[in-house]
Write an enzyme that holds these catalytic residues in place. Structure first.
Site, short mmCIF file in Angstrom:
data_model
loop_
_atom_site.label_atom_id
_atom_site.label_comp_id
_atom_site.label_asym_id
_atom_site.label_seq_id
_atom_site.Cartn_x
_atom_site.Cartn_y
_atom_site.Cartn_z
NE ARG A 51 -5.66 24.43 13.28
CZ ARG A 51 -5.51 23.07 13.02
NH1 ARG A 51 -5.06 22.80 11.80
NH2 ARG A 51 -5.90 22.07 13.87
CB THR A 52 -3.42 27.28 19.44
OG1 THR A 52 -4.67 27.30 18.84
CG2 THR A 52 -3.47 28.65 20.26
CE LYS A 80 6.01 13.85 39.46
NZ LYS A 80 7.39 14.86 39.91
NE ARG A 101 -6.26 24.88 22.92
CZ ARG A 101 -6.49 24.80 21.31
NH1 ARG A 101 -6.32 23.48 20.75
NH2 ARG A 101 -6.51 25.90 20.62
CG HIS A 129 -9.10 29.83 20.72
ND1 HIS A 129 -7.84 30.43 21.11
CD2 HIS A 129 -9.13 28.53 19.79
CE1 HIS A 129 -7.05 29.64 20.19
NE2 HIS A 129 -7.52 28.43 19.71
N1 CP Z 1 -7.91 26.72 15.67
C1 CP Z 1 -7.31 26.05 16.75
O1 CP Z 1 -7.27 26.36 18.10
O2 CP Z 1 -6.74 24.98 16.40
P1 CP Z 1 -5.76 23.99 17.28
O3 CP Z 1 -6.79 23.36 18.22
O4 CP Z 1 -5.28 23.13 16.50
O5 CP Z 1 -4.75 24.72 18.10
#
Ligand code: CP
Length: 350
Positions: A51-52, A80, A101, A129
């Site tokens: 999603r993100t 590396k 992320r 998040h």
């Molecule tokens: N909600 C969320 O962070 O989903 P993903 O891990 O798929 O990005």
């Protein structure tokens, strides 16, 4: 707004503006189709995402901008031995915003020390998040007009669930919200958040029984047990499946309950719930793309930043082995109010 490391980086006024922009984008998407033309977003995903990653990429493309990035760090020079520091200096020179992320708590904060464009935390280990929270608040506000007076249940892995941590910090802003934190004792929310809720005088109850709480809730925010954060796989095996929402259990809930989930789900919401009109997790995920469009519109228009450090290096070390300072060991160790500024871990041993 500059870097978005935690939801605290978005002021109440900025949230209101972003939400208004989100609604306008939903109503008139064509008006925004060239709004980010000529701008570039970098999506640096050191950890898996559906999603993100895809909603940010779709958001930038729907704004007419370009996207660079990776979803597997093994195909980059990180494999590396390149440091995150060097990666950030380089990539921020190529782009107007960095969506990152990372499996380590505090990674986005660390990246922001070296980036000349806004860093957006797309999930840093089990820490925060914030754009998921943007998504969650936008979805609830679209469906119910706001959060004032609501009873919100957050259920599942409150220890490692970064979406939960960001949501709790955001809910402090809304009047008369009651929180029901539903988890096994082993997965209760971290101490720093309990302290935060007490300092902000939030009304919260920590309980273990989902069914007992269900009838009083206006929002139920289910989360998965975060297998990848457990040191001991046997502990995960003991706790997995502890909460499973089913269509049958929903007979205990209010008729206008909102059932949310940041997704992905494993088994904590049975698919027989999906057809219930109260199930809004796919609506929530779609709303996230529009909310991220609003955020990118604001952030990618900023002039280049000069990376600056506001803190004094302490010479101490964080004791959280999941902190980015363990992986990127050149990072200055920075402390604020007795906490590691990267991962929020208490340095006082509490
Ligand atoms: N909600 C969320 O962070 O989903 P993903 O891990 O798929 O990005």
């Amino acid at each position: 707004m500059r870097h978005i490391i935690s939801f605290e980086d978005i002021s109440p006024d900025e949230w209101a503006r972003l939400y208004g922009l989100t609604l306008d984008i939903i109503a008139r998407p064509g008006d925004y189709a060239r709004s980010c033309a000529g701008r570039v977003m970098a999506a640096l995903f050191y950890e898996p995402s559906t999603r993100t990653n895809f909603s940010f990429q779709a958001a930038m493309q729907r704004l007419g901008g370009g996207v660079i990035g990776f979803s597997d760090p093994s195909v980059t020079s990180a494999s590396k031995g390149e440091t995150m520091r060097d990666t950030m200096i380089m990539v921020s020179g190529y782009s107007d915003s960095i969506v990152m992320r990372h499996p380590c708590a505090g990674a986005a904060k660390a990246a922001s020390l070296y980036s000349s464009c806004p860093v957006i935390n797309a999930g840093d280990g089990g820490h925060f998040h914030p754009t998921q929270t943007l998504t969650d608040l936008a979805a609830i506000t679209r469906l119910r007009g706001g959060l004032r007076g609501m009873s919100v249940g957050i259920c599942g892995d409150l220890k490692y669930g970064r979406t939960v941590h960001s949501l709790i910090t955001a809910l402090a802003r809304f009047e008369d919200v009651t929180l029901h934190l539903i988890s096994p004792r082993q997965l209760a929310c971290p101490k720093y958040l309990r302290v935060f809720m007490q300092q902000r005088k939030m009304r919260f109850y920590e309980v273990t029984n989902l069914e007992a709480a269900l009838g009083s809730l206006d929002v139920l925010y289910m989360t998965r047990i975060q297998r990848e954060r457990f040191d001991d796989p046997k502990e995960y095996d003991r706790l997995k499946g502890v909460y499973v929402l089913t269509a049958r259990k929903l007979s205990l809930a209010k008729g206008d309950l909102l059932i949310l989930h940041p997704l992905p789900r494993v088994d904590e919401i049975n698919p027989d719930v999906d057809g219930d009109p109260r199930a809004k997790y796919f609506f929530q995920a779609e709303t996230g793309m529009y909310a991220r469009m609003a955020l990118l519109l604001e952030l990618t228009a900023l002039p280049k930043l000069t990376p600056e450090r506001d803190y004094t290096e302490t010479g101490r070390l964080c004791r959280n082995p999941g902190c980015i300072t363990f992986r990127e060991d050149y990072l200055p160790f920075l402390e604020e109010n007795g906490r590691c500024v990267y991962c929020d871990y208490s340095l006082k041993g509490d």
